[in-house]
Every structure is written in structure tokens, then in C-alpha cells.
Motif scaffolding. Structure first.
Motif, PDB file in Angstrom:
ATOM      1  N   ASN A 156       0.850  -1.187   0.000  1.00 56.77           N
ATOM      2  CA  ASN A 156       0.000   0.000   0.000  1.00 56.77           C
ATOM      3  C   ASN A 156       0.890   1.243   0.000  1.00 56.77           C
ATOM      4  N   GLY A 157       0.720   2.092  -1.002  1.00 59.55           N
ATOM      5  CA  GLY A 157       1.545   3.286  -1.114  1.00 59.55           C
ATOM      6  C   GLY A 157       2.418   3.236  -2.356  1.00 59.55           C
ATOM      7  N   SER A 158       3.589   3.918  -2.266  1.00 57.62           N
ATOM      8  CA  SER A 158       4.464   4.055  -3.424  1.00 57.62           C
ATOM      9  C   SER A 158       5.274   2.782  -3.641  1.00 57.62           C
ATOM     10  N   PHE A 189       4.488   3.432  -9.256  1.00 64.55           N
ATOM     11  CA  PHE A 189       3.045   3.625  -9.154  1.00 64.55           C
ATOM     12  C   PHE A 189       2.662   3.583  -7.684  1.00 64.55           C
ATOM     13  N   THR A 190       1.441   3.998  -7.401  1.00 63.39           N
ATOM     14  CA  THR A 190       0.914   3.981  -6.032  1.00 63.39           C
ATOM     15  C   THR A 190      -0.266   3.024  -5.982  1.00 63.39           C
ATOM     16  N   ALA A 191      -0.177   2.022  -5.073  1.00 60.77           N
ATOM     17  CA  ALA A 191      -1.262   1.042  -4.899  1.00 60.77           C
ATOM     18  C   ALA A 191      -2.090   1.406  -3.670  1.00 60.77           C
ATOM     19  N   ASP A 192      -3.373   0.989  -3.697  1.00 59.22           N
ATOM     20  CA  ASP A 192      -4.255   1.362  -2.577  1.00 59.22           C
ATOM     21  C   ASP A 192      -4.342   0.269  -1.523  1.00 59.22           C
ATOM     22  N   ALA A 217      -8.412  -0.187 -11.393  1.00 60.14           N
ATOM     23  CA  ALA A 217      -9.285   0.101 -10.250  1.00 60.14           C
ATOM     24  C   ALA A 217      -8.475   0.475  -9.016  1.00 60.14           C
ATOM     25  N   ASN A 218      -7.280  -0.070  -8.883  1.00 62.81           N
ATOM     26  CA  ASN A 218      -6.500   0.248  -7.688  1.00 62.81           C
ATOM     27  C   ASN A 218      -5.169   0.939  -8.002  1.00 62.81           C
TER      28      ASN A 218
END
Length: 933
Positions: A738-740, A757-760, A805-806
Motif C-alpha cells: 500500500n503506497g508508493s 506507481f501507487t497502490a491502494d 481500479a487500484n
């Protein structure tokens, strides 16, 4: 205040005091002072402008002279006389100090011919004179340049040919002779008589009677000179002392290269003296000299000869290919010969009628005799010398006695040592290794072949001194085959060489004991692994120790010499790709008699594991719609997996493909509704343990869906291509949190260096791939009318892990090779990444970042992954540049015409000074007359 104006103020002050009693009015006084100040400035300018130069040239004019003698006669200390190219016929006498006589164009263009015998330049009773750059000649007898009672002067860049003497110094000290060319002079190229502390450097003397001849002189230095093809001597010093002869060359001279007669306390160092008709270096009745670091090869008789010369040191010289002797002493006592080498001479080192000399640490290679003591050469000490491969004998003692030979080696000579009429010599602690070690030539008596047994390190490393070590090249020498039971390093029996010649304490070598270490059974995966074994030696040093194995894929080793109590290792990295358990025999051996060691160990070579990188993803598909089951793996050590993959559907193998890059892709469809389970099994029975991916679940709903919008499936990050449509694949496995996040491709084959990329949410390990696609896939069109790279497909994870989506946006770092840019004539500022969607290409905003190691780097952003190309525009034609003329600098030395023009200034200024002074005196007289009236 600057220095030049400081000279003006005292001049004005003196004039003020001179005019003070005149009681002039202030205004009038200021006018006078103004005139005086201008006058002082003119005087100062003249003093500064004076160059102190005189010219010798055919061009007429003030300051120019047509003869050198006229310029000398009109010169003063500090002046420079420039002589311009021409031929001057004169005898020049220089009797002034501190002047420079310089040719503007050098000896090739400026000739001085003496009209009568004597000298071209006669420099007498002076100091600090420079003569540079002339070709001098004249009728004989001729001392071309003669310095008498002259000091601190320099003669350089002179060409003196066919005179009597090229340069002659007499009672002249502290002078420099440099870079002169002296040829075909009937006596000497350079001659010094009663001349001290002179520096003679970088001169060339060819084909003179003597190249350099110095007599009755002290403390001179001869360095960097060449003396070749002299009728007699290259360098000849007679009745001299404390001279230094270094870095000179003397070749092909009629007598000797370098000769000292009755000369003392001199140094002959780092010279070359070769191919001379008699000797390379010859010391005749010359004592207390040092001869070091010289090379004396291929002289007709002797390399270095000391004749009736005592207390000299001869060290570090090389004497090869001299037919008589490399280094020879005759009637020479108390000298030291050390660290010299002599090869391929008649005799390497020869002493004749020479006593109490020390000969140590010299090497004689491939001579007739290595070392000879002959004809009443008594009381000499030869120690730590080596005589190898001599045609007759390594050592010869002929009609000489009371000499000591110890610590010497004689290898592979026809005879080790030969004695003829030799008496009372002490010969011990030497190593003889020859087919014939001793020859008795008769007439010998009282020679001793051992000292008393005493503690001390002997020549083969033992702890006792006694006799000699007797070996042969075949290993059958007395010391090699006779036992030493008590291990003291002395053979248990004496060695009789010949009647009356017995070595009572011959040396012997206790046998070394070898012990292998680190012997253990091993287990490794196939591939490369380390193999380390040691050998420890006790009881005695072991030479030529080897470690060998009975399998071909393990290399033998040679630890070499191992001293008593020492351990050496054989460490190596071996490679074997065959799964097996093998028994290996290892030996530790010594070529000399020794107690060797052997051991057996096993190596179990096992398969590697297969590491799953990504498993197939689950999803919902329409009836009859094609879908792909994708999985990827690597080997246990991140190597590319090569083998096979099975597609397992509901426990049944439905398809098998070959895997060449660790990726497996199966195309599948189902026409019936339901839920289906798929897994991929990877295997390579000869190198890997099998592994199977986790299962994916594909659902076929009850209604047929014709598009992704109908099924409600998520668009995952990119889509993979089958391996037959790709030329290469870059893969990177990264833990996504989660994050960068940042994905880096190490040494990629394609253009993508990294992605951010940044993931949720935390995803876990995912595989990112960049596939370089073939041009003939038929699925991707070319970018129209532009230079372009191959299409690439970028994917990250699966539709279950990363999707739009994420993940909102992906930063992509690219690199493009400079070679591609140059080959396609691309403007780097136009390079961009284009994305392929809906069968059209769309440019992405791309910025250049930096350049490094043959690549140009760029960055861009993409809202989704898929198919891309690198695209650029060709460079437009650049305008031609106009060449500009480059103007060189003027010559530093003015021409005669320029100096003639410059002489006009002092004449005009002199007239101006007289006018100003007359005006000032007129004003003063008028003012005084007005006051009287």
C-alpha cells in the motif's frame, strides 16, 4: 608606486635642490619642474626600452653588425648577440663576461668558418658566457671552441666537424657543455684538461679519435652522452678523480667504450658499452672506483676489466656475449663483485693473480666457465653465487689456494667444480646439481669439503652446516639417495669424491610429510559450487606439491612449495550439471621423496527447486470466448527456467508446452456454463523438482457476454503475448505494498528501466514483464512514417492483483541506445513513447532525463499498460559553418629590419631631450635677467 617611477623621483629631487637657490617665483618654478618631470620620464623610458641586444646580419642599420667579433667588441655584460643565418668567416675572441651569443636559426643555418687555424671561438678569462647554435669549422689544427680560464659558461647546440678538437676546456671550471654534435675530429670530440666541476650532458661524439677525453681534472659529470665509432676510446679519463660517468652510450669504438687510467674515486653508473674492439669498461691502475648498473655486451674481448685496480666496487652490471670474459680482474686486490650477471661469455667471472677479493651473489649463465680463480689468486671469498649451464665447468680453481667457496649453487653445468693444482681451499655448504659434480684435474692437495658440524641454516634450508649438497638432474645424487635417519639434515655416511677429496658431512633432506585437510562429504544443487582442500607439510619443506582428483571436471592444483609447518589451500569453483552421487579420490603428492597423502569423499549433486513467480488469474468469461491461462517461474537461483509446462484442468492434463523463458501461456475456452479450475505444472526431470501453481477459477455465467463491458470484468494491467510472438522478455519480481512502489529491471534487453506507481492496498509479490514483440505478429501495426523501435508489451501482475481500479497512473523510465539514435538519424528531443489502443497509436508526453554509458534516458506517464513503441523524428539538415582563418603568433626574436626601425626611437628621443633641456635653461636665464633689471 611602481618600481620604474621610483627611479624618477630621486632624479627630480636632485634638480629641485640644484635650482632652489635661484629663488624663482612659484608659477615660474612650477613650469620649470614640469619640464624637468617630462625630461625624467623620457630618460626613464629610454632606460626601460633598452633591450641590450646586438644583431649580426648582412642587413645594414644601427645596432647591426656584419661580424660576430664586432658585436662582441661592442657588447657589455648582460647583452645578447643574435646571429642571423649566414656563413661568417672569422676567428671570434670572447674576452667579456656575461654575454650571450645565440644563433637565431641554429647550427643547420648558421656557419662560422675560421679563416686560419686556431679556434673558431676563443673564450678566455671570462665567466657567464653562452654560445649556442652554430656550425663551426676551419683549417687544422683547430680547437673549434676553446674555453680557457673560463667559468660558469655554457656551450650548447654546436656542430663541430672535422676539426682537431670539437670543444676544448682548459683550466675552465663549472661550465656546461650540452646537446653538441661532434664528428670526425682528429683528436677528441670533447677535451678537458685541468678542468673541474663541469657538466657534460647529452652530447653526441661520432667517429672521432676519442669521443670524450678528460685528463688531470676532478668532479666532472658526464651524463646522457653518446660516443660511437671512435678510433680509440669512447670515454677516456686519465689522472682524474671524483668524476661521475652516468647514462652514457659507447658503441663500436676502436679500443674501449669507457677507460679510466690512474683515476680514483669515480662513479661509472648505468652506462651502455657494447661492440667495442677491446673492452666495454676498462680500469687501468685505477682504485677506489664504483662501477654499477652498466650493460657491457658483445665487446670483442672483455665486458669489464679491472687491471691493477684495487678497492673498487663492481655491482649490478650485465655482461653478456663477450668472447673472452664477462667481468675480469687481473693483478687486482680487495675488490667487491656483487649482484652482477654474466651470460654467454668465454668466462663469466675471472680472477687472475688477484687476491682477497669478495665475489658474492653474482649469476653466471651459459658461459664456458662460470667462475674461475687462476694463477695464484689466493684468499678470495666466493659466496652465494650461481653458475648454471656452463659448457665446461661452473667453478674452476687453477693453481690457487686458500680460497673459500660457500653458499654457491652450480646447476646443469658440464662439470660442477673442477680443481687443478689447487691447495688448501675450503669448499662447503654449496649445492651441486650436475651430471658430473666434481673433476679432479690433478695436483690437488689439502682441500676441505666441509666445515665442522655447527648450528646454522644450510643451503637447502636445514638447521646444520656441514658439507655440500650433491644432486643430479636425474635425482640420483649422493645427497638425494642417502638417508638421514636422525633428521639433522646430514647424510649418515661421508661422500668420497675422489682420493683425498672427501665430504665428511654431506647435506641431506629429511622427507616431508603431507597431510590433506578439510576432507568431508558434500551436497550441492547442480551448477557451480566451491571446493576447498588444504595440504599441511611437516618435518621439511616440500617442493612442487600437487593436489589431484580422479574426476575430469575437478581441476588439479599446484600449491608449489610448502614450508615446514605451513598449510596451503586449493580453492576452486567447479561446475557440474548432472544429478548424481559420486565418490572422489584426492591425492597430495610431492615430486621429491615424501610421505604423501590420499583421501576419498562423496559429492551429492541434487536438483534445484522451481520458484513460482505468478500463478494463473481467476475471472469470468463468456461462453466460447478465448481466454489465457498464464503462469511464470524462475529457477531456484533466479536463473531462467527451461523445461515443460502442463495445463491441468480439474485435475486432468489438457495441454503441454515447452518453456524456454520461464513463462507458460495456454489459450483456452469453454462453451458450457459452469466453474472451471485451472493450474500450471512446471517440470524438468533432469534438473529440477516439479512445482505446480495455485489454481485459478474461471466462471462461465449462464448468459453469453460479447464484451468486457457485458461481463463486468476489471481491466487488469496489460496483457501478455505468447512466447512465439516475442524475441525477449524482461522480468522483475517485486513486493507491492500500500503506497508508493518501484519496479526495476536490471540490465534490461528492452527499453524499460523502471516503473513507479501507487497502490491502494498491500498486494504481495507480483511479476512485471516487458515483452519485446516480433515485427510479424500480425496483431500490432507500425507507427506511420517515423523511425521506431519494436513494439513492446508491458504487464504487471494479473487481473486479480493490479488493475486500473487500484492504480491510477504509472511512471515509466526508459532508455534508448545512442547507437539506435545515430543509425536512424533521430533527434533525441523528439523521442517519445506511443501507446497502441483501438488499433491506433497515441503519443505520450515524454521528457529526456539524462545520458550515460551509451544510452539516453527518458520518463513518461501512462494511465494503463498494454502495447507501446519508442518513436522519434529524424534530424533536420544543420547549416554549414563558415571556417575562419587562424592567425599564428609572431616569432619572439625580431628581424633585423624590425630592430632597425626600433633604433629610430632613441635618436628622436635624444633630440627631444636636448631641446627640452635647452628650453629649460633659456627660461632660467631669462628669469634671472628679469630679476636683475
Amino acid at each position: 608606486m611602481t618600481a620604474k617611477f621610483q627611479h624618477t623621483l630621486p632624479f627630480i629631487s636632485i634638480l629641485k635642490k640644484f635650482f632652489a637657490p635661484w629663488n624663482m617665483a612659484s608659477r615660474f618654478k612650477n613650469s620649470v619642474y614640469t619640464c624637468l618631470f617630462v625630461l625624467s620620464m623620457i630618460v626613464l623610458s629610454i632606460s626601460i626600452a633598452s633591450a641590450g641586444t646586438l644583431n649580426v646580419t648582412t642587413v645594414a642599420g644601427p645596432g647591426n653588425y656584419t661580424t660576430i667579433q664586432a658585436a662582441v667588441d661592442n657588447s657589455s655584460s648582460g647583452d645578447t648577440i643574435f646571429v642571423y643565418p649566414d656563413t661568417y668567416t672569422e676567428n671570434v675572441i670572447v674576452n667579456k663576461s656575461g654575454i650571450n651569443i645565440i644563433s637565431t636559426e641554429g647550427a643547420s643555418a648558421t656557419n662560422i668558418v675560421a679563416p686560419a687555424s686556431g679556434n673558431v671561438f676563443y673564450v678566455a678569462d671570462t665567466y657567464d658566457v653562452l654560445i649556442d647554435g652554430f656550425n663551426v669549422s676551419g683549417p687544422l689544427p683547430l680547437k673549434s671552441i676553446y674555453l680557457y680560464n673560463t667559468s660558469s659558461s655554457t656551450v650548447s647546440n654546436i656542430t663541430a666537424i672535422s676539426g682537431t678538437y670539437g670543444i676544448y676546456l682548459e683550466e675552465a671550471d663549472n661550465n656546461t657543455l650540452a646537446d653538441n654534435d661532434l664528428q670526425n675530429n682528429s683528436d677528441s670530440g670533447i677535451r678537458l684538461n685541468s678542468a673541474d666541476n663541469n657538466s657534460i650532458t647529452d652530447n653526441t661524439a661520432i667517429s672521432n679519435i676519442r669521443g670524450f677525453y678528460i685528463s688531470d681534472s676532478v668532479s666532472n659529470t658526464l651524463s646522457g652522452n653518446i660516443a660511437n665509432l671512435s678510433t680509440q676510446f669512447g670515454f677516456h679519463l686519465k689522472n682524474t678523480s671524483s668524476n661521475t660517468i652516468t647514462d652514457n652510450k659507447a658503441y663500436s669504438n676502436g679500443f674501449d667504450g669507457i677507460t679510466l687510467n690512474t683515476s680514483t674515486n669515480s662513479i661509472i653508473m648505468d652506462n651502455e658499452a657494447g661492440s667495442n674492439a677491446h673492452y666495454g669498461i676498462y680500469l687501468d691502475a685505477s682504485s677506489n672506483n664504483t662501477v654499477t648498473g652498466n650493460t657491457v655486451n658483445s665487446n670483442v674481448e672483455i665486458g669489464i676489466w679491472l687491471d691493477a685496480s684495487h678497492n673498487c666496487t663492481v655491482t649490478g652490471n650485465t655482461a653478456n656475449l663477450n668472447p673472452d670474459y664477462g667481468i675480469a680482474l687481473e693483478y687486482a686486490d680487495d675488490n667487491t663483485l656483487a649482484n652482477n650477471s654474466a651470460a654467454s661469455n668465454g668466462v663469466g667471472f675471472a680472477l687472475g693473480v688477484s687476491n682477497t677479493n669478495t665475489v658474492t651473489n653474482n649469476t653466471a649463465e651459459s658461459n664456458g666457465y662460470g667462475f674461475t680463480l687462476a694463477y695464484a689468486s689466493n684468499g678470495n671469498v666466493l659466496t652465494e653465487n650461481a653458475a648454471n649451464s656452463s659448457a665446461v665447468a661452473g667453478f674452476l680453481i687453477l693453481s690457487s689456494g686458500s680460497n673459500t667457496l660457500t653458499g654457491n649453487t652450480a646447476h646443469l653445468n658440464a662439470n660442477g667444480i673442477r680443481l687443478i693444482s689447487a691447495a688448501s681451499n675450503l669448499i662447503y655448504n654449496n649445492l651441486f646439481n650436475n651430471s658430473i659434480n666434481f673433476v679432479d684435474g690433478g695436483g690437488n692437495s689439502g682441500n676441505t669439503w666441509n666445515t665442522t658440524l655447527q648450528v646454522g641454516t644450510n643451503i637447502i634450508g636445514g638447521t646444520y652446516l656441514g658439507g655440500n649438497y650433491w644432486a643430479t638432474p636425474t635425482g640420483t645424487g649422493f645427497s638425494e639417495v642417502n638417508p638421514d635417519i636422525n633428521g639433522d639434515g646430514i647424510a649418515d655416511e661421508s661422500y668420497t669424491l675422489m682420493t683425498s677429496n672427501v665430504d665428511q658431512l654431506p647435506l641431506a633432506v629429511p622427507s616431508p610429510i603431507l597431510s590433506l585437510g578439510n576432507i568431508a562429504n558434500l551436497s550441492y544443487d547442480w551448477g557451480t559450487f566451491d571446493l576447498n582442500h588444504s595440504v599441511t607439510v611437516t618435518n621439511q619443506t616440500a617442493d612442487n606439491v600437487t593436489i589431484s582428483y580422479n574426476v575430469s571436471w575437478i581441476s588439479d592444483g599446484n600449491p608449489g612449495t610448502i614450508t615446514d609447518g605451513e598449510t596451503k589451500w586449493l580453492n576452486q569453483t567447479v561446475t557440474n550439471d548432472t544429478i548424481q552421487t559420486i565418490s572422489v579420490l584426492v591425492h597430495a603428492n610431492n615430486t621429491n621423496p615424501a610421505e604423501n597423502d590420499s583421501a576419498v569423499f562423496t559429492i551429492d549433486i541434487t536438483p534445484r527447486d522451481i520458484v513460482m513467480v505468478s500463478s494463473p488469474s481467476s475471472g469470468t468469461m463468456g461462453k466460447g470466448e478465448d481466454f489465457w491461462i498464464n503462469a511464470s517461474v524462475t529457477g531456484e537461483y533466479s536463473e531462467t527456467f527451461i523445461g515443460n509446462a502442463d495445463l491441468i484442468s480439474d485435475g486432468i492434463v489438457t495441454d503441454t508446452i515447452a518453456v524456454t523463458d520461464g513463462n507458460a501461456s495456454f489459450q483456452h475456452n469453454r462453451s458450457a456454463t459452469g466453474t472451471y479450475t485451472f493450474a500450471v505444472r512446471f517440470y524438468n526431470t533432469s534438473h529440477y523438482y516439479n512445482t505446480t501453481s495455485s489454481s485459478s477459477v474461471i466462471t462461465i455465467p449462464g448468459t453469453t457476454s460479447g464484451s468486457s463491458e457485458d461481463t463486468g470484468r476489471t481491466t487488469y494491467m496489460g496483457g501478455s503475448f505468447r512466447s512465439e510472438n516475442t524475441t525477449a522478455t524482461d522480468t522483475s519480481v517485486t513486493y507491492v505494498q500500500n503506497g508508493s512502489n518501484r519496479i526495476v529491471f536490471d540490465d534490461p534487453q528492452g527499453p524499460v528501466v523502471s516503473m513507479e506507481f501507487t497502490a491502494d492496498r498491500n498486494i504481495g509479490f507480483v511479476a512485471a514483464r516487458v515483452q519485446i514483440l516480433k515485427n510479424d505478429t500480425g496483431k500490432i501495426s507500425e507507427y506511420p512514417d517515423r523511425p521506431q523501435g519494436p513494439a513492446i508489451s508491458i504487464t504487471i501482475g494479473t487481473e486479480e492483483t493490479l488493475s486500473n481500479a487500484n492504480v491510477d497512473e504509472i511512471d515509466i523510465d526508459l532508455r534508448v541506445s545512442q547507437e539506435w539514435i545515430d543509425d536512424n538519424n533521430v533527434d533525441p528531443s523528439t523521442i517519445r513513447l506511443a501507446t497502441y489502443r483501438d488499433e491506433e497509436w497515441t503519443d505520450l508526453s515524454t521528457e529526456q532525463s539524462w545520458e550515460s554509458a551509451g544510452f539516453v534516458y527518458f520518463s513518461t506517464k501512462a494511465d494503463m499498460l498494454g502495447t507501446f513503441r519508442i518513436v522519434g523524428d529524424e534530424v533536420s539538415e544543420a547549416p554549414a559553418y563558415e571556417e575562419k582563418e587562424i592567425i599564428g603568433e609572431d616569432n619572439d626574436i625580431p628581424s633585423p629590419e624590425e630592430q632597425y626601425d626600433s633604433n629610430v626611437l632613441p635618436v628622436a628621443v635624444t633630440i627631444l631631450i636636448v631641446a627640452l633641456l635647452a628650453g629649460a635653461l633659456f627660461l632660467l636665464a631669462k628669469h634671472r635677467k628679469d630679476e636683475e633689471e
